[in-house]
Design an enzyme around this catalytic site. Sequence first.
Site, short mmCIF file in Angstrom:
data_model
loop_
_atom_site.label_atom_id
_atom_site.label_comp_id
_atom_site.label_asym_id
_atom_site.label_seq_id
_atom_site.Cartn_x
_atom_site.Cartn_y
_atom_site.Cartn_z
N ASN A 9 0.86 -1.19 0.00
CA ASN A 9 0.00 0.00 0.00
C ASN A 9 0.89 1.23 0.00
O ASN A 9 1.51 1.56 1.01
CB ASN A 9 -0.90 -0.04 1.24
N LYS A 11 0.06 4.26 -0.20
CA LYS A 11 -0.58 5.42 0.44
C LYS A 11 -0.39 6.67 -0.43
O LYS A 11 -0.44 6.57 -1.65
CB LYS A 11 -0.06 5.59 1.87
N HIS A 97 -9.52 1.04 5.09
CA HIS A 97 -8.17 1.16 5.67
C HIS A 97 -8.24 2.07 6.91
O HIS A 97 -9.04 3.01 6.94
CB HIS A 97 -7.19 1.74 4.64
N GLU A 99 -6.56 4.46 7.90
CA GLU A 99 -6.44 5.90 7.67
C GLU A 99 -7.72 6.49 7.10
O GLU A 99 -8.03 7.66 7.32
CB GLU A 99 -5.21 6.17 6.77
N GLU A 169 -5.09 -4.99 10.66
CA GLU A 169 -4.04 -3.98 10.84
C GLU A 169 -4.31 -3.23 12.14
O GLU A 169 -5.11 -2.28 12.17
CB GLU A 169 -4.06 -2.97 9.69
N GLY A 175 2.76 2.32 10.81
CA GLY A 175 3.69 3.45 10.66
C GLY A 175 4.41 3.82 11.93
O GLY A 175 5.01 4.90 12.03
N SER A 215 3.72 -2.00 10.25
CA SER A 215 5.17 -2.02 10.40
C SER A 215 5.81 -3.34 9.97
O SER A 215 6.76 -3.81 10.61
CB SER A 215 5.56 -1.67 11.85
#
Length: 253
Positions: A9, A11, A97, A99, A169, A175, A215
Site C-alpha cells: 500500500n 498510500k 483502511h 487511515e 491492521e 507506521g 510495520s
Amino acid sequence: MRKPFVAGNWKMNTDSHSSVELAKRVASGSSQVADQSVTVAVCPPFVYLQSVARALSTSSIAVSAQDIYFEPKGAFTGEISASMLKDIGCSFVLCGHSERRHVVGETDELINKKVAAALAGGLLPILCVGELLAERDAGQTEQVVNRQLKNGLADLSVEKVSAVTIAYEPVWAIGTGRTATPQQAQEAHDFIRKLLAQMYNERLAEEIRILYGGSVKPANAADLMPQQDVDGLLVGGASLNAEDFLAIIQAAV
Ligand code: 13P
C-alpha cells in the site's frame, strides 16, 4: 491451501515517474514467484493507477486501488467508481483502511457499501480491520474487530464474501515501527477466522485469506508468515522500497 498474498500500500506517496519505476522493479524481482506461489499486488495512488497498470500488464502483479466510492456513477465530485477502476486494469481495492476510518472518518456503514460496490463491480475487496491502542489496552480488541467485520460484511452472501480478503491492521502498529508480535497477530487472525466460521461456515473460514499489516519489514516478515492463520502481509512504508518489498515477498513464499 491458502496461497500467500503480499500487497504493498503506497498510500499518498510516489510520483508519475517513481510509481512506474517501483512497479517495474517489483515485477522483475518477483517474476519467478508472483502468481504461481504468492499473490502480489501494489496499491498506488489513484492518479498513478493507470500508468502502473500499463507497466504491469505483462507481469503477474495485480493492481489495487486504495479506496472506492459505492455509487456506480453520477454527481459525486472527486469520487471514483468500481467500473472506472475495473476499466483501467485494477483487480483489488482496499476498503476501510485505518487511515480512511480514523483520518477521513469513514464509518462501518460506508465501508460496507464500498465492499458491496466493489464486489458488484467485479473487484476483489481487501477489508481492513483493527483496533486502536486505547481499545487494545482496554481489552476491547475482539469487540472492535467483531464489530468492524460484521458491519463491514453486512448483508453479503457467502458467495460474495468468499471473494473478500481480510487485512488485520492494528492501528497502533501502523507506521509506528511497533509491529504486533507473531503471537499477537496469530491470536487476532485466529479470532477472525473463527468469527467467519460462525458468521458463514467452516469452508469459507478455511479458504479466506487474512493478511497482517502494521510495520511489516523484511526482518519481521519471516516471523509473521509461519503463523498458522497469517496468510499474507499488507505492507505500507516498506513497500516503497523495491528491495525491501521483494524481500518481504520472498519471506511469504
Ligand atoms: P506501515 O507498514 O507503514 O506500518 O503501514 C501499514 C499499512 O497501513 C498498510 O496498509
